[in-house]
Design a protein around this motif. Sequence first.
Motif, short mmCIF file in Angstrom:
data_model
loop_
_atom_site.label_atom_id
_atom_site.label_comp_id
_atom_site.label_asym_id
_atom_site.label_seq_id
_atom_site.Cartn_x
_atom_site.Cartn_y
_atom_site.Cartn_z
N ALA A 1 0.83 -1.21 0.00
CA ALA A 1 0.00 0.00 0.00
C ALA A 1 0.86 1.25 0.00
O ALA A 1 0.56 2.23 -0.70
N ILE A 2 1.93 1.23 0.77
CA ILE A 2 2.81 2.40 0.85
C ILE A 2 3.59 2.60 -0.44
O ILE A 2 3.64 3.71 -1.00
N SER A 3 4.19 1.53 -0.95
CA SER A 3 5.00 1.65 -2.16
C SER A 3 4.15 1.96 -3.38
O SER A 3 4.62 2.62 -4.33
N GLY A 4 2.90 1.52 -3.37
CA GLY A 4 2.02 1.77 -4.51
C GLY A 4 1.32 3.11 -4.47
O GLY A 4 0.65 3.49 -5.43
N SER A 5 1.51 3.84 -3.38
CA SER A 5 0.82 5.13 -3.23
C SER A 5 1.56 6.29 -3.86
O SER A 5 1.01 7.39 -3.99
N GLY A 6 2.81 6.06 -4.22
CA GLY A 6 3.61 7.14 -4.80
C GLY A 6 4.22 8.06 -3.76
O GLY A 6 4.82 9.08 -4.10
N LEU A 7 4.09 7.71 -2.48
CA LEU A 7 4.67 8.53 -1.41
C LEU A 7 6.19 8.42 -1.42
O LEU A 7 6.74 7.38 -1.78
N PRO A 8 6.89 9.47 -1.02
CA PRO A 8 8.36 9.43 -0.93
C PRO A 8 8.79 8.71 0.35
O PRO A 8 9.56 9.22 1.15
N VAL A 9 8.24 7.52 0.56
CA VAL A 9 8.49 6.73 1.77
C VAL A 9 8.99 5.36 1.36
O VAL A 9 8.38 4.70 0.52
N ARG A 10 10.09 4.92 1.97
CA ARG A 10 10.63 3.60 1.65
C ARG A 10 10.45 2.67 2.84
O ARG A 10 10.38 3.12 3.98
N VAL A 11 10.38 1.38 2.56
CA VAL A 11 10.10 0.39 3.61
C VAL A 11 11.28 -0.55 3.79
O VAL A 11 11.82 -1.10 2.81
N LEU A 12 11.67 -0.73 5.04
CA LEU A 12 12.70 -1.70 5.42
C LEU A 12 12.03 -2.74 6.30
O LEU A 12 11.53 -2.42 7.38
N ILE A 13 11.96 -3.98 5.82
CA ILE A 13 11.36 -5.07 6.60
C ILE A 13 12.33 -5.52 7.68
O ILE A 13 13.50 -5.79 7.41
N LEU A 14 11.84 -5.59 8.92
CA LEU A 14 12.63 -6.10 10.05
C LEU A 14 11.76 -7.13 10.75
O LEU A 14 10.76 -6.79 11.39
N THR A 15 12.12 -8.41 10.61
CA THR A 15 11.23 -9.47 11.07
C THR A 15 12.01 -10.68 11.56
O THR A 15 13.22 -10.78 11.34
N ALA A 16 11.30 -11.57 12.23
CA ALA A 16 11.91 -12.83 12.67
C ALA A 16 11.82 -13.88 11.58
O ALA A 16 12.43 -14.94 11.68
N LEU A 17 11.06 -13.61 10.53
CA LEU A 17 10.87 -14.57 9.44
C LEU A 17 11.93 -14.38 8.37
O LEU A 17 12.18 -13.26 7.91
N ASP A 18 12.58 -15.48 7.97
CA ASP A 18 13.60 -15.35 6.93
C ASP A 18 13.43 -16.38 5.81
O ASP A 18 14.37 -16.68 5.08
N ALA A 19 12.21 -16.92 5.67
CA ALA A 19 11.96 -17.87 4.59
C ALA A 19 12.12 -17.17 3.24
O ALA A 19 11.77 -16.00 3.09
N ASP A 20 12.67 -17.90 2.27
CA ASP A 20 12.92 -17.31 0.94
C ASP A 20 11.65 -16.71 0.36
O ASP A 20 11.68 -15.64 -0.25
N GLU A 21 10.53 -17.39 0.53
CA GLU A 21 9.27 -16.92 -0.05
C GLU A 21 8.87 -15.57 0.55
O GLU A 21 8.35 -14.70 -0.14
N GLN A 22 9.13 -15.41 1.85
CA GLN A 22 8.80 -14.14 2.51
C GLN A 22 9.66 -13.01 1.96
O GLN A 22 9.17 -11.90 1.74
#
Length: 236
Positions: free
Chosen positions: A84-105
């Motif tokens: 939703a954020i990346s598709g909105s055209g906002l000058p905002v970038r996302v860094l995922i920080l999670t406990a999940l590290d599966a390739d699919e994720q």
Amino acid sequence: MTASDRATATAAAATRPVRVLLADDQPMLRSGLRMALTGAEGLAVVGEAGDGVEAVDLARRLLPDVVVMDVRLPRLDGLAATRAISGSGLPVRVLILTALDADEQVLAAVAAGAAGYLCKDVPPAELVSAIRAVAGGGSVVAPLILARLLARLADALPAPAAMSAAPALRALTEREREVFTHIAKGHSNAEIARALTVSETTVKTHVGHLLTKLGLRDRVQAVVLAYEAGLVRPGR
């Protein structure tokens, strides 16, 4: 605007702290992240979200430079919020920080528009560096995760000849193709500039042109495309 005004504006932009929004459903973890990031020079935590819907809303209202986003969030999961954020055209970038590290994720996060993917056991200094890199237009994936993904891709790579046959890749100039190869090998703009004996400004221009021609969002997608197309292979 006078030359003096432009210089002042440039200096102000250079000294402005990187504004960070934290999105995690665990208050204690958000508190720990806030403490770690607040102590880092040049970073400012401007808000916290406990679920995905709130993260999207705050991203729109606060316009942070980077949203540090968990994948597992109530109401709207982290990947959907990232999309939703990346598709909105906002000058905002996302860094995922999670406990999940599966390739699919990881692949799903990149597809959703994330500019980075790290696990929660990352040292604070590395998280700070990643936030700065993402805010500056770069992309970051935990080295062990990236190495695993590239090894997995290697088994399904087509012959290198497929690279030159792709219409989109044929649109690249010879120099853009050289820069693309360096990006795929994980080289920074400074390293590419030294290798090609050009300025970093020239490298940034080439990177922008080739990403546009290939319809890619960032360097992470460029790396994936290069390996899928056989332009480079792990260890080469």
